[in-house]
Design an enzyme around this catalytic site. Structure first.
Site, mmCIF file in Angstrom:
data_model
loop_
_atom_site.group_PDB
_atom_site.id
_atom_site.type_symbol
_atom_site.label_atom_id
_atom_site.label_comp_id
_atom_site.label_asym_id
_atom_site.label_seq_id
_atom_site.Cartn_x
_atom_site.Cartn_y
_atom_site.Cartn_z
ATOM 1 N N ASN A 49 0.833 -1.202 0.000
ATOM 2 C CA ASN A 49 0.000 0.000 0.000
ATOM 3 C C ASN A 49 0.868 1.253 0.000
ATOM 4 O O ASN A 49 2.087 1.190 -0.181
ATOM 5 C CB ASN A 49 -0.927 -0.009 1.226
ATOM 6 C CG ASN A 49 -0.165 0.132 2.523
ATOM 7 O OD1 ASN A 49 0.863 -0.524 2.712
ATOM 8 N ND2 ASN A 49 -0.642 0.965 3.420
ATOM 9 N N CYS A 102 1.821 3.142 2.424
ATOM 10 C CA CYS A 102 2.755 3.301 3.547
ATOM 11 C C CYS A 102 3.501 2.030 3.905
ATOM 12 O O CYS A 102 4.092 1.939 4.978
ATOM 13 C CB CYS A 102 2.012 3.836 4.767
ATOM 14 S SG CYS A 102 1.236 5.440 4.489
ATOM 15 N N GLU A 133 2.837 -1.035 4.890
ATOM 16 C CA GLU A 133 2.581 -1.944 6.011
ATOM 17 C C GLU A 133 1.482 -2.960 5.723
ATOM 18 O O GLU A 133 1.239 -3.839 6.545
ATOM 19 C CB GLU A 133 2.237 -1.157 7.283
ATOM 20 C CG GLU A 133 0.779 -0.744 7.440
ATOM 21 C CD GLU A 133 0.428 0.522 6.669
ATOM 22 O OE1 GLU A 133 -0.645 1.101 6.918
ATOM 23 O OE2 GLU A 133 1.232 0.937 5.815
#
Length: 789
Positions: free
Chosen positions: A435, A437, A439
């Site tokens: 995604n 970010c 994570e």
């Protein structure tokens, strides 16, 4: 209309509280800064103007007095109260736009709701008001909904719409209600459980939930993972218009795999994939230009892509001209093990180690990982299908240079992400990206998007004090963490049911996977409150135990849902879970502190299934940590004086725990101010100001992220990785040498260490503290907040 409301008399209770607060500030010795006075019977508008003048006058002084920082926050909350309206007006406000089911539920239980709100004003709200200035401003400027006439949603109304939404959809599933509360199951019991967890800041919803929860606007999902079959511009345009655009307009953060767009520039297509990236960059900029919540896109490529050098040079000063500059999107290297294996051979002294680039003739490599990938990659090399070959050290340098100079690319380990997934991806085709970010780990394809809904546990709220008659210091209450994890599991599942989704493929991804992303915030704050240095063995042990308990109680709640009759996620029978495998089974040398509980859970999962397919993701909590005044996610604090530019100007956020410690060590005001002057001269570094203090000294634990050994921070991520079934947004914090020369090998060595420790995310941001930095970390510097809770 605005004049009518704001020109009315401000309630006398608010005026009285303002006067009391100002008198307290004067008692601190700041009378000269408070020369302005409040009119005897001020209007709401006069109150707003007065508080703004006072806070603006005092804000710069927060750097030397934490009491002012708290007092300014209390004043801002009084400014919020001066704009609040009654519950009846709020319920019918077209700007709030409550969903019909939420409005109806509140009206049906209006007496209980009003009683809860009255209790909130005298209990939880007092604690919220005393958190600090940044928390108050974040609520005021971002999370509390605005209404016409200058009205503002109250804090109680804010928590009310979130708790009511979760309660309504929990009550639709009796199993969810029974997991949440023991004993009698009724609307008021469920509502109280959610309201208490939210208003007490134990469970912190993601930003989309706080903005749109209970309202007929926006989507509450945070993260979207897209893997469309894009091979050229003809196939790219529909993907942008039908998937990317709607998600961005709904303020979702996107991870977009584009590895299969791998046709090198030709006479017919002179810019290759860069033309698509420029279009995507412009789209992102345009959508963000009028939104209350900026969003973003991270494009995923493997390092053997034909255009990889152009991709790595698309941001900032590295872009050769404006036609290829893409400063509004990020890139991530989806890196196979083979890349780091070859780089290690170079480090070990072997010469002539090359890295080969391929075009779309090698696109099938996208679907492979591990030994299968390595064998096919090397076969293609031997057969001469490569279009270019680069010394491995040069390729590594290009990646690191781009990360240091532009904040991108991020870097993830493709093989680890696939190896630890809950399906055997050798039969399904490899996962191709994450995604925004880094994570979230989900499989996405041309038929469905990966979607994740997020919440975090505010760890400082899991601290407890011994009973009054027993001496002792605060301790970490694992039972409180367990309750918070179970509550968060039900809360996010309820919000998943409540939310709408921007596209059909996103809706399908939610329905089939039911992916949760539960994380933490305030880990460093928790250590400081327990008087622990983050580098201490006690902190490292607690770090692992927190991750284990979070996963255990989240999975237990999900398994109990199935035990009570709800259906497992689609494909459970083909997952590793159906065979009794748990996330930590794939990691070596894992020590369990709850062995019996895990054994019982393993049995239940095999027998009944799991309602959710995923559970824990350690996300960055850039935005929501501001309302809790906790440290971000699992990272150490960046600095002991944080500067944040808001709509009302610059806000200095001191490390309140440090300031209070200094006040206790230096009770004489002149000595305290001298200590702060020394600290400021040392760029707010305790080590720089006071030298290497002995272990156990009250100030020795106040190190910043840039002062900790980065290898140790990587090891802490690795220590808990067995209990993080998705991934961790791990950033690196590098201090530039005095001569300003930062060798790329220093960062590559850290990436190699992360790779060897088996992490999935090797580098989210690479944050560089310049040799000339004044020690005040400025929020927003190369920080993406769109999916950061």
């Amino acid at each position: 209309m605005a004049l009518d409301f704001l020109s009315t008399d401000c309630p006398l209770g608010i005026v009285s509280d303002i006067i009391s607060n100002v008198n307290t500030i004067k008692e601190y010795g700041y009378s000269s800064e408070l020369s302005t006075t409040l009119a005897p019977r001020p209007s709401r508008e006069q109150v707003l103007e007065y508080i703004t003048r006072v806070v603006d006058k005092l804000k710069p002084l927060c750097r030397v007095d934490e009491r002012l920082y708290i007092a300014c926050g209390e004043l801002v909350h009084l400014r919020i109260k001066a704009r609040n309206t009654d519950l009846k007006y709020w319920l019918k406000s077209s700007e709030i736009d409550l969903s019909d089911v939420v409005e109806q539920a509140i009206l049906e239980h209006i007496d209980f709701v009003q009683k809860t709100l009255n209790s909130f004003e005298t209990s939880e709200y007092r604690d919220l008001c005393s958190l600090g200035l940044q928390s108050a401003l974040k609520y005021e400027e971002m999370y509390l909904a605005k209404m016409r006439g200058g009205r503002l949603e109250s804090m109680g109304q804010f928590f009310l719409r979130l708790a009511t939404t979760a309660t309504h959809y929990t009550m639709e599933q009796p199993a969810m209600a029974r997991v949440l509360v023991s004993g009698e199951v009724g609307w008021t019991y469920i509502f109280r459980a959610f309201f208490t967890a939210l208003a007490g800041q134990v469970v912190i919803p993601a930003t989309p939930i706080m903005l749109f929860g209970g309202r007929d606007c926006g989507s509450m999902a945070s993260c979207y993972l897209l893997n469309p079959r894009v091979t050229d511009m003809n196939s790219a345009i529909p993907a942008l218009m039908e998937e990317v655009g709607p998600i961005l307009c709904n303020r979702g953060g996107i991870g977009l795999s584009l590895q299969r767009f791998n046709t090198p520039p030709t006479e017919g297509c002179s810019r290759g994939v860069m033309a698509l990236l420029k279009l995507l960059d412009s789209m992102t900029m345009a959508i963000n230009s009028d939104g209350e919540r900026p969003t973003g896109v991270c494009v995923y490529f493997e390092p053997w892509h034909a255009d990889i050098r152009a991709i790595l040079n698309m941001r900032g000063m590295l872009a050769r001209d404006e036609t290829v500059r893409c400063d509004n999107i990020f890139a991530c290297m989806w890196t196979p093990d083979l890349f780091f294996d070859r780089y290690q051979r170079y480090v070990d002294g072997e010469s002539g180690i090359m890295w080969t680039l391929f075009d779309d003739t090698a696109s099938h490599l996208c679907h492979m990982y591990g030994n299968d990938f390595t064998r096919e990659y090397e076969r293609l090399e031997r057969c001469g299908f490569g279009i270019d070959a680069i010394p491995i050290q040069d390729m590594a340098f290009i990646i690191v240079r781009s990360a240091v100079m532009t904040g991108s690319p991020f870097l993830m380990f493709k093989d680890a992400c696939n190896r630890h997934y809950h399906f055997d991806m050798r039969q399904r085709g490899a996962i191709m990206g994450s995604n925004l970010c880094t994570e979230i780990i989900q499989h996405a394809d041309e038929t469905q998007n990966g979607v994740c809904n997020l919440a975090s546990i505010n760890l400082p709220k899991c601290l407890a004090l011994p009973p009054p008659n027993i001496a002792g210091v605060p301790y970490f209450d694992f039972a409180a963490l367990g309750r918070a994890a179970a509550t968060a599991t039900i809360f996010v599942n309820a919000m998943m049911c409540a939310s709408t989704y921007p596209t059909v493929k996103s809706q399908k991804g939610v329905e089939e996977n039911r992916s949760l992303g539960l994380g933490i915030q305030g880990l460093h704050t928790t250590f400081l409150m327990l008087d622990l240095d983050m580098a201490s063995p006690e902190a490292h042990q607690l770090n692992k135990q927190i991750a284990e308990r979070l996963l255990l109680n989240s999975m237990k709640a999900s398994a109990t849902l199935c035990k009570l009759g709800m259906q497992p996620f689609k494909g459970f029978e083909d997952s590793k879970y159906s065979r009794g495998e748990l996330p930590f089974d794939a990691y070596p040398n894992v020590t369990l502190t709850n062995r019996n509980a895990w054994r019982r859970l393993r049995t239940d999962i095999k027998q009944y299934g799991l309602y959710n397919s995923q559970f824990v993701a350690y996300m960055p909590t850039v935005s929501s940590s501001q309302v809790t005044e906790s440290s971000e996610g699992f990272s150490p604090v960046y600095t002991n004086l944080f500067s944040k530019v808001t709509a009302t100007g610059e806000v200095l956020r001191p490390n309140v725990l440090l300031m209070r410690t200094i006040r206790s060590i230096f009770p004489q005001e002149c000595a305290r101010l001298q200590a702060l002057s020394t600290l400021e001269a040392a760029k707010w570094s305790v080590v720089g100001a006071f030298g290497d203090l002995p272990v156990g000294h009250p100030l020795s634990k106040f190190k910043t992220a840039f002062e900790y050994d980065q290898t140790m921070l990587i090891n802490m991520c690795a220590d808990r990785a067995a209990f993080v079934d998705q991934s961790q947004s791990m950033s690196l914090f590098i201090t530039e040498p005095a001569d300003g020369k930062l060798p790329a090998s220093r960062i590559m060595n850290l990436l190699v260490h992360a790779y060897k420790r088996g992490l999935k995310t090797g580098m989210y941001y690479c944050k560089i503290k310049k040799a000339t930095n004044n020690g005040v970390f400025v929020g927003g510097d190369l920080v993406c907040t769109s999916c950061s809770l």
